[in-house]
Write a protein that holds these residues in place. Structure first.
Motif, PDB file in Angstrom:
ATOM      1  N   SER A  74       0.832  -1.205   0.000  1.00 38.58           N
ATOM      2  CA  SER A  74       0.000   0.000   0.000  1.00 38.58           C
ATOM      3  C   SER A  74       0.866   1.254   0.000  1.00 38.58           C
ATOM      4  O   SER A  74       2.094   1.186  -0.117  1.00 38.58           O
ATOM      5  CB  SER A  74      -0.918  -0.012   1.229  1.00 38.58           C
ATOM      6  OG  SER A  74      -0.146  -0.065   2.431  1.00 38.58           O
ATOM      7  N   THR A  96      -0.282  -2.709   4.317  1.00 37.69           N
ATOM      8  CA  THR A  96      -1.431  -2.595   5.209  1.00 37.69           C
ATOM      9  C   THR A  96      -1.849  -3.997   5.608  1.00 37.69           C
ATOM     10  O   THR A  96      -2.070  -4.852   4.740  1.00 37.69           O
ATOM     11  CB  THR A  96      -2.592  -1.854   4.534  1.00 37.69           C
ATOM     12  OG1 THR A  96      -2.197  -0.506   4.258  1.00 37.69           O
ATOM     13  CG2 THR A  96      -3.815  -1.827   5.434  1.00 37.69           C
ATOM     14  N   ASN A 112       1.079  -0.556   8.406  1.00 37.97           N
ATOM     15  CA  ASN A 112      -0.127   0.165   8.786  1.00 37.97           C
ATOM     16  C   ASN A 112      -1.220  -0.880   8.973  1.00 37.97           C
ATOM     17  O   ASN A 112      -1.379  -1.773   8.135  1.00 37.97           O
ATOM     18  CB  ASN A 112      -0.529   1.159   7.689  1.00 37.97           C
ATOM     19  CG  ASN A 112      -1.888   1.774   7.950  1.00 37.97           C
ATOM     20  OD1 ASN A 112      -2.147   2.303   9.011  1.00 37.97           O
ATOM     21  ND2 ASN A 112      -2.767   1.684   6.955  1.00 37.97           N
ATOM     22  N   GLN A 113      -1.940  -0.778  10.068  1.00 37.02           N
ATOM     23  CA  GLN A 113      -2.947  -1.799  10.352  1.00 37.02           C
ATOM     24  C   GLN A 113      -4.353  -1.234  10.262  1.00 37.02           C
ATOM     25  O   GLN A 113      -4.703  -0.283  10.947  1.00 37.02           O
ATOM     26  CB  GLN A 113      -2.713  -2.421  11.728  1.00 37.02           C
ATOM     27  CG  GLN A 113      -1.466  -3.301  11.757  1.00 37.02           C
ATOM     28  CD  GLN A 113      -1.383  -4.161  12.986  1.00 37.02           C
ATOM     29  OE1 GLN A 113      -1.237  -3.633  14.080  1.00 37.02           O
ATOM     30  NE2 GLN A 113      -1.463  -5.469  12.815  1.00 37.02           N
ATOM     31  N   ARG A 114      -5.116  -1.765   9.344  1.00 39.00           N
ATOM     32  CA  ARG A 114      -6.551  -1.499   9.213  1.00 39.00           C
ATOM     33  C   ARG A 114      -7.133  -2.560   8.298  1.00 39.00           C
ATOM     34  O   ARG A 114      -6.416  -3.184   7.498  1.00 39.00           O
ATOM     35  CB  ARG A 114      -6.823  -0.109   8.666  1.00 39.00           C
ATOM     36  CG  ARG A 114      -6.525   0.117   7.187  1.00 39.00           C
ATOM     37  CD  ARG A 114      -6.977   1.512   6.799  1.00 39.00           C
ATOM     38  NE  ARG A 114      -6.656   1.879   5.433  1.00 39.00           N
ATOM     39  CZ  ARG A 114      -7.478   1.691   4.391  1.00 39.00           C
ATOM     40  NH1 ARG A 114      -8.638   1.102   4.575  1.00 39.00           N
ATOM     41  NH2 ARG A 114      -7.123   2.079   3.174  1.00 39.00           N
ATOM     42  N   ASP A 138      -5.382   6.930   0.563  1.00 42.70           N
ATOM     43  CA  ASP A 138      -4.453   6.846   1.687  1.00 42.70           C
ATOM     44  C   ASP A 138      -3.358   7.913   1.602  1.00 42.70           C
ATOM     45  O   ASP A 138      -3.037   8.575   2.593  1.00 42.70           O
ATOM     46  CB  ASP A 138      -3.814   5.459   1.747  1.00 42.70           C
ATOM     47  CG  ASP A 138      -4.754   4.406   2.303  1.00 42.70           C
ATOM     48  OD1 ASP A 138      -5.757   4.792   2.938  1.00 42.70           O
ATOM     49  OD2 ASP A 138      -4.494   3.205   2.112  1.00 42.70           O
TER      50      ASP A 138
END
Length: 306
Positions: A74, A96, A112-114, A138
């Motif tokens: 990402s 991500t 990045n965590q989602r 993003d």
């Protein structure tokens, strides 16, 4: 004469999982510890002939092998795969991961965590990567404002995403952090922008309160018979005042390019155009001087029209 080690075709160029290669009987752990292989990440190797320290694509290939389900490359790394290289030197691979994944950022991988929906992820050359809309969303909300607009312009210019699609994606994610910045930048984004510095110059003049510019404006003149002829295409323009604002990169210093620029500049001047040429130094180190120069040109041309 020393024996040249056999390199399985499947392992000759791209990164691979060491444990899977050993299980398949392609190599042994002893071979992987030898000089023919480079260890990139835990359990991830590449042949020495395929190793390039600064090859971000190689690192994307390597990191992708370690991603769990629902994860994707990402951010700036996704933009790189889509053809927009805005990566800083020695950049990590941006990924991500779902919130349930347990992985920390390292110098090689920025996490990045989602949760990503299935509509947010696609495949690029076999790699899981965020879609154009998700990538632009993003970057447009998470990068610093100027860098965010540079990224958006570049993705729009390469048609990785379109303005309507990005606006629709934003509307579906209202309230997310950074969306206020993204909404502002949507009104400033320019798909015709051809370089990061051109975007930075345009934003500099906008923030100084100067009138909106036209990007990639085509200038026409008249030939000896009174017919309309194409003269040039300028980076940024105020057509109403015949002012062109151009960004001059290093390629303009090449002899052949310099000669073409002189002929082009003379044609624009003959047609009544004032051409202001700006360098990276003007934009990055002397922004006030640059905005004053353009503002003075506008005042001068306005005065001539009265």
């Amino acid at each position: 004469m020393p024996r040249v080690p056999h390199i399985p075709r499947e392992l000759a160029f791209l990164p691979f999982s060491g444990s899977r290669a050993v299980a398949a009987g392609l190599v042994t752990w002893r071979m992987l510890r030898g000089p023919s292989w480079c260890r990139l990440l835990p359990d991830i190797y590449v042949h020495v002939d395929g190793y390039r320290e600064d090859d971000h694509r190689m690192w994307c290939d390597a990191v992708a092998l370690t991603l769990p389900g629902g994860a994707a490359i990402s951010g700036l790394s996704a933009a790189f795969l889509w053809g927009v290289d805005l990566l800083p030197p020695a950049s990590p691979v941006f990924v991500t991961l779902p919130g349930t994944a347990r992985r920390r950022s390292t110098p090689r991988v920025s996490v990045n965590q989602r949760s990503l929906s299935t509509q947010d992820v696609t495949r690029f050359a076999g790699l899981p990567v965020t879609t154009g809309s998700c990538t632009a969303f993003d970057l447009g909300r998470r990068l610093p404002r100027t860098d965010a607009l540079v990224a958006m312009d570049a993705l729009l210019h390469r048609r990785v995403v379109g303005l309507p699609a990005l606006a629709g994606y934003l509307d579906a994610h209202l309230g997310w952090p950074g969306t206020a910045q993204l909404r502002e930048l949507l009104g400033l984004a320019e798909p015709l922008s051809e370089s990061p510095m051109e975007t930075r110059l345009r934003l500099l003049l906008h923030d100084a309160g100067l009138p909106p510019l036209v990007a990639q404006h085509e200038v026409h003149g008249e030939n000896a018979r009174g017919g309309r002829v194409y003269l040039a295409r300028v980076d940024l323009a105020y057509p109403q005042w015949r002012i062109a604002v151009e960004y001059e990169g290093d390629h303009h210093r090449q002899r052949a390019h310099f000669r073409r620029d002189i002929a082009r500049l003379n044609a624009l001047r003959a047609a009544g155009w004032l051409v202001l040429r700006c360098t990276a130094d003007d934009v990055l180190r002397h922004p006030t001087r640059t905005t004053h120069l353009v503002a003075a040109a506008i005042r001068e041309r306005r005065g001539l029209q009265r």
